[in-house]
Design a protein around this motif. Structure first.
Motif, PDB file in Angstrom:
ATOM      1  N   SER A  85       0.840  -1.197   0.000  1.00 29.78           N
ATOM      2  CA  SER A  85       0.000   0.000   0.000  1.00 29.78           C
ATOM      3  C   SER A  85       0.879   1.253   0.000  1.00 29.78           C
ATOM      4  O   SER A  85       1.297   1.731   1.057  1.00 29.78           O
ATOM      5  CB  SER A  85      -0.916   0.004   1.230  1.00 29.78           C
ATOM      6  N   GLN A  87       2.301   5.027   0.001  1.00 22.70           N
ATOM      7  CA  GLN A  87       1.865   6.262   0.644  1.00 22.70           C
ATOM      8  C   GLN A  87       2.712   7.415   0.104  1.00 22.70           C
ATOM      9  O   GLN A  87       3.854   7.590   0.510  1.00 22.70           O
ATOM     10  CB  GLN A  87       2.043   6.174   2.163  1.00 22.70           C
ATOM     11  N   ALA A  92      -1.248   7.933   4.228  1.00 26.09           N
ATOM     12  CA  ALA A  92      -1.904   6.636   4.099  1.00 26.09           C
ATOM     13  C   ALA A  92      -3.416   6.804   4.111  1.00 26.09           C
ATOM     14  O   ALA A  92      -3.955   7.912   4.051  1.00 26.09           O
ATOM     15  CB  ALA A  92      -1.460   5.727   5.249  1.00 26.09           C
ATOM     16  N   THR A  96      -3.509   8.766  -0.788  1.00 24.26           N
ATOM     17  CA  THR A  96      -2.752   8.553  -2.024  1.00 24.26           C
ATOM     18  C   THR A  96      -3.641   7.860  -3.045  1.00 24.26           C
ATOM     19  O   THR A  96      -4.287   6.859  -2.738  1.00 24.26           O
ATOM     20  CB  THR A  96      -1.502   7.703  -1.755  1.00 24.26           C
ATOM     21  N   THR A 113      -8.286   1.776   0.115  1.00 27.01           N
ATOM     22  CA  THR A 113      -6.857   1.617  -0.085  1.00 27.01           C
ATOM     23  C   THR A 113      -6.597   0.588  -1.188  1.00 27.01           C
ATOM     24  O   THR A 113      -7.223  -0.466  -1.225  1.00 27.01           O
ATOM     25  CB  THR A 113      -6.172   1.159   1.214  1.00 27.01           C
ATOM     26  N   HIS A 652       0.520   7.196  10.493  1.00 24.90           N
ATOM     27  CA  HIS A 652       1.351   6.357   9.629  1.00 24.90           C
ATOM     28  C   HIS A 652       2.306   7.144   8.740  1.00 24.90           C
ATOM     29  O   HIS A 652       2.943   6.557   7.852  1.00 24.90           O
ATOM     30  CB  HIS A 652       0.491   5.444   8.741  1.00 24.90           C
ATOM     31  N   GLN A 653       2.443   8.437   8.947  1.00 29.08           N
ATOM     32  CA  GLN A 653       3.287   9.256   8.078  1.00 29.08           C
ATOM     33  C   GLN A 653       4.703   9.349   8.654  1.00 29.08           C
ATOM     34  O   GLN A 653       4.911   9.925   9.713  1.00 29.08           O
ATOM     35  CB  GLN A 653       2.699  10.659   7.928  1.00 29.08           C
TER      36      GLN A 653
END
Length: 772
Positions: A85, A87, A92, A96, A113, A652-653
């Motif tokens: 997945s 990003q 996330a 994207t 996603t 999640h970045q």
């Protein structure tokens, strides 16, 4: 996840994005060339990077995700050793956008996603990184858009290629095979072009995870628990719970793709294509859980961690998708052109998880094992998409204008059933949910491009996106119910491109983009005992789109020896962020009262950063046969978390992501070798009752290839050579209800630390390629 909507030809995709696509090289050159390959420079007015498949091929990527890990600013928070997945800018959860040939992809998950690990690298012609969109593509990509352009017969020379490979996984000391066969041809005096491709590959990932739960009250003063984490020595553990999990995932992918293009008149082309992708996946998890006899006491020689439980979980997953498409494009006059597309795609997913739990009546000298619980969870989804588009483009002396329409109907059926064993060991349904959702899109766009001077081009446009949704579900009384919602948005964009000297180019872009809610967030059915016991979650059909204004300012410079260097600053201001929040009300389900939680638009956020990339030969220091590529992205972000009541990063970045690599060609021996290294920084995520930090070690890859006369190439590659690991550290906040959990989270009262370390296998691949 799927290879969906393979409809638009590469020529159309390149035209619509402004990509400067060079003429297709000879098939033999693609396979056996020893030239240093750099990324392409594009003529698009909007900021965009293009990487041909030759840029990635020497490292023998298996899938599209395996290719994207080298693309600037793309991060992954997948399990270690997997790249499913992507990003962009580290964003996330649907921020994207992933396209194939300019078309959005359906997926198995409700969160929109897209997983790209099933798209074989063999079918890909190039990858376009669209940092800021024009009005002629979907506005979904807040973080950015990645457009995967597939090979097609109209852009391939006559001939074919065959690949046969063996992949060695150190985890189980076994070889697994992969192979591909492609062929393209011409007929009727080159007025018909066609291609066919088949790809079969076996993917495998074996992981080991060690997890510790460390009580905060017994270990005061810890920051995140890593200070006392002991994954390699259980005798030194400070944990109240300690588990070891071994996970094996086996995938068999079969992909078929074919197309035929007919020349109509002097300028027209009609293209028909079809695809089929099937993945069979099996996964086995074996977990051993150790506990101290009394959780209120720390681990010690007199109170050691003892094996308390074993768990097994077997998961069978069947993923099938196929599609057919039609594209017609023509010039109606010297200055007027048109294109028209129709396509249908379908994605079918079934996943069954069967788990067993064994308890131990245990002393230091013996153990009595018994089956304590069985559980079966079955999840099914069926996604069908019907789509079409039409556009006209008028070209004048220094100005062009393009107008078009795109429509899509998406129908999605989803069900999830959980069965648990009763006291007699018989499985009985514990929870069940299902829904049907129909999403209808009607988009129109208008975009104009003006050549202000010979070195300055300006593009401006607007895209209107109208979305209506219809949801069918089961209400609290067990009755069928339905609801609907509508949304219409205008998303403008403007891009400026200006030449600076002979080798420089500046781009400035402003665009509005959106993030659509996930399907399960929209459907107003109720899930009980979520997010905690005595709580319930209800979907919100009135949830708004998250909307973003974005700015990109970049400079690109052509280096000696066909190299390119670029730097870009980006900023995104995101409004109407949605989050699961306490409604401060209750709901009655089955005679019991539950505190009600719901997804709502509660705040704003922003993310910004700087991106640098270089791809060049080292000819300027007399190393013409040496290639160097590197990219680095530094990312900042800020958003207000309604639950934690504090400013945090986007979930999640990572703080940064970078890639660096070298290739060396030795022409006298027809040999090339090289290495690349990828790394990303800390990613922090804040959820209800939990703050999670994630670290990944860097990934080192190497390759060496030998080219032979007659179009044969032999290549050896190695991946994950540093035996990379990931560390996840969670700070958990506890309470009898979610309200108590939030109160403890806001005050910083930590209940326990949960630490996980995950490792994967080294991988080696030997591949033979032959062109004919």
């Amino acid at each position: 996840m799927p290879l969906a909507v393979i409809t638009a030809s590469q020529s159309w995709a390149a035209q619509s994005k402004g990509t400067e696509k060079p003429a297709s090289p000879d098939m033999e050159e693609v396979v056996v060339t020893g030239e240093v390959v750099t990324r392409n420079r594009t003529s698009s007015v909007s900021p965009e990077l293009v990487y041909d498949t030759e840029f990635f091929q020497k490292f023998e990527p298996i899938s599209a995700g395996d290719m994207m890990k080298r693309v600037p600013g793309v991060a992954f928070t997948s399990d270690i050793g997997e790249y499913d997945s992507p990003q962009m800018r580290g964003m996330a959860d649907g921020f994207t956008q992933i396209l194939v040939n300019g078309r959005p992809l359906p997926g198995a998950g409700n969160d929109r996603t897209v997983f790209v690990d099933r798209i074989p690298a063999e079918l890909i012609d190039r990858i376009e990184v669209i940092r800021s969109p024009g009005a002629d593509i979907d506005s979904q990509g807040v973080g950015g858009t990645i457009n995967i352009i597939l090979k097609d017969g109209a852009n391939l020379p006559e001939g074919g290629s065959a690949r046969l490979g063996g992949i060695y996984y150190a985890a189980d000391d076994k070889f697994r095979g992969s192979g591909a066969l492609t062929y393209s041809g011409r007929a009727n005096d080159d007025r018909i072009a066609y291609s066919m491709a088949v790809n079969v590959q076996s993917r495998y990932n074996a992981k080991k995870m060690v997890e510790e739960t460390i009580l905060a009250e017994l270990n005061p003063g810890l920051v995140d628990g890593r200070e006392v984490f002991s994954p390699d020595d259980i005798t030194q553990s400070k944990a109240s719970e300690y588990s070891v999990q071994r996970d094996q995932r086996k995938n068999l992918d079969i992909a078929l793709n074919s197309d035929v293009t007919f020349q109509i008149g002097d300028e027209g082309a009609l293209r028909l294509d079809g695809f089929y992708v099937n993945t069979d996946r099996t996964e086995r998890e074996d977990t051993a859980l150790y506990e101290v006899d009394d959780d209120d006491l720390p681990t010690s020689a007199s109170n050691p961690l003892l094996e308390d439980e074993k768990r097994t979980e077997d998961t069978d997953t069947d993923l099938k998708n196929f599609g057919i498409g039609l594209l017609y494009e023509d010039k109606l006059s010297d200055s007027l052109s048109m294109d028209f597309t129709l396509n249908y795609s379908q994605f079918d997913s079934t996943e069954a998880k069967f788990g067993k739990r064994f308890d131990f009546v245990e002393t230091l000298t013996d153990a009595d094992e018994k089956l304590d619980k069985r559980e079966l969870e079955t999840e099914k989804s069926l996604d069908k998409e019907y789509a079409g588009s039409f556009s006209l483009e008028k070209e004048l002396d220094s100005f062009s204008i393009k107008a078009g329409f795109a429509g899509k109907i998406k129908k999605r059926n989803f069900s999830n059933q959980l069965e648990e064993s009763d006291d007699n060991g018989v499985l009985a349904v514990e929870a069940f949910s299902d829904f049907f959702i129909k999403e209808t899109r009607a988009d129109g766009f208008l975009v104009g491009q003006w050549d202000v001077t010979s070195g300055v081009t300006f593009e401006a446009g607007v895209r209107m996106e109208h979305t209506s949704t219809h949801q069918e579900f089961v209400d609290l009384g067990g009755n069928d119910a339905a609801t609907s919602a509508k949304s219409t948005l205008l998303n403008p964009s403007a891009h400026l491109q200006a030449d600076v000297g002979d080798n420089g180019q500046v781009r400035v872009s402003v665009a509005r983009t959106v993030r659509r809610p996930t399907f399960d967030q929209l459907v107003p059915s109720v899930l009980t005992d979520e997010p905690e016991d005595d709580d319930a979650v209800r979907g919100n059909p009135d949830l708004k789109f998250e909307k973003s204004w974005g700015l990109d300012v970049g400079y690109e410079h052509v280096l000696p020896g066909k190299g390119i260097m670029g730097v870009n600053f980006f900023y995104r201001k995101v409004k109407d962020l949605n989050q699961l929040v306490n409604t401060n009300s209750t709901i009655t389900v089955g005679g019991d009262d539950f505190n009600l939680y719901q997804y709502r638009n509660v705040g704003d956020g922003k993310t910004w950063g700087i991106e640098f990339d270089i791809s060049t030969t080292l000819a300027f220091i007399d190393l013409e046969e040496t290639g160097f590529f590197a990219n680095f992205t530094r990312i900042w972000s800020d958003r207000f978390d309604e639950n934690a009541q504090m400013d945090v990063r986007f979930n999640h970045q990572p703080k940064f992501v970078y890639n660096v690599g070298l290739t060396q060609n030795i022409p006298d021996y027809e040999v090339t070798f090289g290495a690349s290294y990828q790394k990303q920084g800390l990613a922090r995520s804040v959820f209800l009752g939990e703050i999670e930090d994630q670290w990944y070690d860097g990934n080192l890859e190497v390759f060496i290839e030998k080219r032979f006369e007659g179009g044969f190439t032999l290549r050896l590659t190695g991946n994950n050579l540093l035996n990379a690991e990931s560390i996840q550290a969670e700070r958990n906040f506890d309470g009898d209800t979610a309200a108590e959990v939030l109160a403890n989270q806001r005050s910083g009262t930590i209940d326990n630390y949960e630490l996980e370390r995950e490792t994967a296998s080294r991988i080696f691949m030997i591949t033979g390629r032959y062109s004919f």
